[in-house]
Design an enzyme around this catalytic site. Structure first.
Site, PDB file in Angstrom:
ATOM      1  N   GLY A  13       0.718 -13.233  -1.799  1.00 29.45           N
ATOM      2  CA  GLY A  13       0.369 -12.024  -2.540  1.00 29.45           C
ATOM      3  C   GLY A  13      -1.409 -12.498  -2.200  1.00 29.45           C
ATOM      4  O   GLY A  13      -1.397 -13.098  -1.698  1.00 29.45           O
ATOM      5  N   PHE A  14      -2.311 -11.201  -3.643  1.00 33.08           N
ATOM      6  CA  PHE A  14      -3.121 -11.774  -3.894  1.00 33.08           C
ATOM      7  C   PHE A  14      -4.004 -13.110  -4.230  1.00 33.08           C
ATOM      8  O   PHE A  14      -4.845 -13.896  -2.671  1.00 33.08           O
ATOM      9  CB  PHE A  14      -3.744 -10.618  -5.349  1.00 33.08           C
ATOM     10  CG  PHE A  14      -3.604  -9.788  -4.625  1.00 33.08           C
ATOM     11  CD1 PHE A  14      -4.946  -8.924  -3.946  1.00 33.08           C
ATOM     12  CD2 PHE A  14      -3.345  -9.051  -5.481  1.00 33.08           C
ATOM     13  CE1 PHE A  14      -4.223  -7.803  -3.702  1.00 33.08           C
ATOM     14  CE2 PHE A  14      -3.163  -7.368  -5.507  1.00 33.08           C
ATOM     15  CZ  PHE A  14      -4.096  -6.907  -4.590  1.00 33.08           C
ATOM     16  N   GLU A 166       0.953   6.039 -13.240  1.00 36.91           N
ATOM     17  CA  GLU A 166       0.300   6.619 -11.495  1.00 36.91           C
ATOM     18  C   GLU A 166       1.336   6.685 -10.673  1.00 36.91           C
ATOM     19  O   GLU A 166       1.480   7.900 -10.083  1.00 36.91           O
ATOM     20  CB  GLU A 166      -0.090   5.058 -10.235  1.00 36.91           C
ATOM     21  CG  GLU A 166      -1.605   5.506 -11.585  1.00 36.91           C
ATOM     22  CD  GLU A 166      -2.073   3.722 -10.836  1.00 36.91           C
ATOM     23  OE1 GLU A 166      -3.298   3.414 -10.954  1.00 36.91           O
ATOM     24  OE2 GLU A 166      -1.594   2.749 -10.106  1.00 36.91           O
ATOM     25  N   ASP A 296       1.175 -13.425 -10.482  1.00 35.32           N
ATOM     26  CA  ASP A 296       2.501 -12.750 -11.402  1.00 35.32           C
ATOM     27  C   ASP A 296       3.194 -14.216 -11.703  1.00 35.32           C
ATOM     28  O   ASP A 296       4.075 -14.209 -12.935  1.00 35.32           O
ATOM     29  CB  ASP A 296       3.095 -11.768 -10.961  1.00 35.32           C
ATOM     30  CG  ASP A 296       2.196 -10.884 -11.063  1.00 35.32           C
ATOM     31  OD1 ASP A 296       1.268 -10.904 -11.204  1.00 35.32           O
ATOM     32  OD2 ASP A 296       2.729  -9.778 -10.331  1.00 35.32           O
TER      33      ASP A 296
END
Length: 413
Positions: A13-14, A166, A296
Site C-alpha cells: 500500500g502507500f 464520497e 492502517d
C-alpha cells in the site's frame, strides 16, 4: 527453504511501497510481499464502483514501480504469518523468509462491529475487488429494474466519514445523470440513496463549517440522511436502525470503519485501539525493536502525542520516514522520531462540490475551489504517469458529458 533479506516489507500500500522504494534506491536488499501484483489507490475506489474511472486508473503493477531497482524483489503471495520475535514471514505456500528488519504495512480489514448480517450482506469498499464487485451488483440491479414495471434500486451507505460521503454523493449523482440519461428519468426518480451514521454529523474530523456544507450539499443532490442513529442489523432488503426504523435497500455499502487484520492480531505484538499497533515515535513496534508497523496497521502519533488519522498522506510520509530509520539501523546511524507534515483533509461531495481543510492552520475551502483542489491533489498522488492520464481523461469526460468511464462486465458473488 528459508531465504534471508536485509528488509522484508509486508504490504504494497502507500506505506509499504514508499518504504521499499526509498530503501531500494539506497541499494538495500528488500523483499516486498503482497497478495496482489498491483498497488491500488484506495481513495478512488468509490469512483471505480460508480463507473467514474476504470480500474487501470488506480491500479499499477508493482513490478513496474521497481523495474529499475534490482535490489528489491517483488513477491506476489499471501502472507500466512508474521513472527515478530524471530523476524520471519511465512506465506500460504509454506515458504519462510527471514529479515534483519521487518516492516508490517499490511493494511486493515473492514470492522463490522459485530453488526448482525453486515459481514455477510454488506459491500465493503477497501480493495479493487470490493469496488468491482459493488459496481457489478449495481449494474445488475439497474438492468433488472429497467426490465420491471415500477422497478427501483435503493442504496444504503453506512458511515458518514469521507468514504461514506464520497460514495453516497457519487451514487446519487449517478442516479441524477447516468440513470436518468441512459435508462429513464422515471427509473431515476424511483432510485434513492441513504446515508446512515450513529454520529449526528457527517465528516466528523472536519470543522463545523465543512460539516454543515457537506450536509447541505448531500441533501441538495438528493441523498437522504439518517444521522445520530446506529444500525442494528443488515438484512437482504435493507437495514434496521436502533430507533426502530427500517430503511429499504437492495445494496448496502459498509464504510463504517476498519480494524487490523489477522496478520497483526496473530503477530504477537501488543495491540491498541482497533487492533492496530501503538508504535513508538520512531515507528517501531513495542517490545520488538527490529519491527516497524506502518499505514492502517498502526496507530501513529504526532510530536504532541495526538493520534494521526488513517490517511494516505500519513502512510506515505511514515513509509518514507521508516526507510530513513531502517537505513540508519543497517548502517550504524541513529533513528529519529517521526515528524508529520500536516497537509489537512479533503472530501469530495459531487461535481463541483468538495470540502478541504488545508495545512496545519486548516485553511478552509468549500465548493468549486475545494473541488479543483481535490482533483489536483489526488491526481498528483496517483502512482504512475499512465494512471494520472487515465484518471484525468475520465474526470474530464465524466464531468463534462456525464458519461460512465468504464463498462462493468463482472457479476457479483
Amino acid at each position: 527453504m528459508e531465504q534471508t533479506y536485509q528488509v522484508i516489507v509486508v504490504g504494497a500500500g502507500f506505506a509499504g511501497l514508499t518504504a521499499a522504494r526509498k530503501l531500494g534506491r539506497k541499494g538495500v536488499r528488500v523483499l516486498l510481499i503482497d497478495a496482489n501484483n498491483y498497488h491500488q489507490f484506495q481513495p478512488l475506489l468509490y469512483q471505480v464502483a460508480t463507473s467514474q474511472i476504470g480500474v487501470s486508473a488506480i491500479a499499477r503493477p508493482i513490478r513496474s514501480v521497481f523495474r529499475r531497482l534490482r535490489s528489491v524483489r517483488v513477491l506476489t503471495a499471501e502472507v500466512a504469518a508474521v513472527d515478530a520475535a524471530n523476524g520471519t514471514v511465512t506465506t500460504l505456500e509454506g515458504d519462510t523468509f527471514q529479515a534483519q528488519v521487518l516492516v508490517i504495512a499490511a493494511g486493515a480489514v473492514p470492522n463490522f462491529f459485530n453488526t448482525p448480517g453486515a459481514e455477510e450482506l454488506a459491500f465493503p469498499l477497501y480493495s479493487v475487488t470490493d469496488a468491482t464487485r459493488l459496481g457489478a451488483r449495481l449494474t445488475q440491479l439497474l438492468d433488472q429494474a429497467d426490465r420491471e414495471s415500477g422497478g427501483s434500486v435503493d442504496v444504503v451507505v453506512i458511515g458518514g466519514g469521507p468514504t461514506g460521503v464520497e460514495t453516497a454523493g457519487a451514487m446519487m449523482e449517478n442516479v441524477k445523470y447516468v440513470v436518468s440519461k441512459y435508462f429513464s428519468p422515471e427509473l431515476a426518480a424511483r432510485c434513492h440513496v441513504h446515508l446512515v451514521d450513529m454520529i449526528p454529523n457527517v465528516m466528523n474530523a472536519f470543522s463545523a463549517k465543512s460539516q454543515e456544507y457537506t450536509k447541505e450539499r448531500l441533501e441538495k443532490i438528493g441523498v437522504q440522511l439518517h444521522l445520530g442513529v446506529g444500525v442494528t442489523e443488515v438484512r437482504p432488503d435493507g437495514v434496521a436502525l436502533a430507533d426502530g426504523a427500517f430503511i429499504p435497500g437492495r445494496v448496502v455499502v459498509w464504510a463504517g470503519g476498519l480494524k487490523a487484520g489477522k496478520i497483526i492480531t496473530d503477530s504477537g505484538i501488543p495491540q491498541g485501539k482497533g487492533g492496530r499497533i501503538d508504535v513508538h515515535p520512531d515507528l517501531t513496534a513495542p517490545e520488538f525493536d527490529g519491527v516497524y508497523v506502518l499505514g492502517d496497521a498502526a496507530n501513529i502519533t504526532d510530536s504532541t502525542g495526538a493520534k494521526l488519522p488513517q490517511l494516505g498522506s500519513v502512510a506515505q510520509q511514515a513509509g518514507k520516514w521508516a526507510a530513513k530509520n531502517i537505513y540508519a539501523d543497517l548502517t550504524g546511524g541513529e533513528r529519529q522520531p517521526f515528524k508529520y507534515l500536516d497537509k489537512g483533509y479533503m472530501g469530495m461531495i459531487g461535481r463541483g462540490a468538495a470540502v478541504a481543510e488545508i495545512g496545519r492552520q486548516r485553511v478552509q475551502l468549500q465548493g468549486p475551489l475545494a473541488f479543483v483542489a481535490w482533483l489536483l491533489v489526488h491526481l498528483a498522488l496517483l502512482s504512475g504517469f499512465q494512471q494520472k492520464v487515465r484518471a484525468l481523461f475520465s474526470w474530464l469526460n465524466g464531468y463534462i458529458t456525464h458519461s460512465p468511464a468504464q463498462v462493468v462486465v463482472g457479476r457479483p458473488d
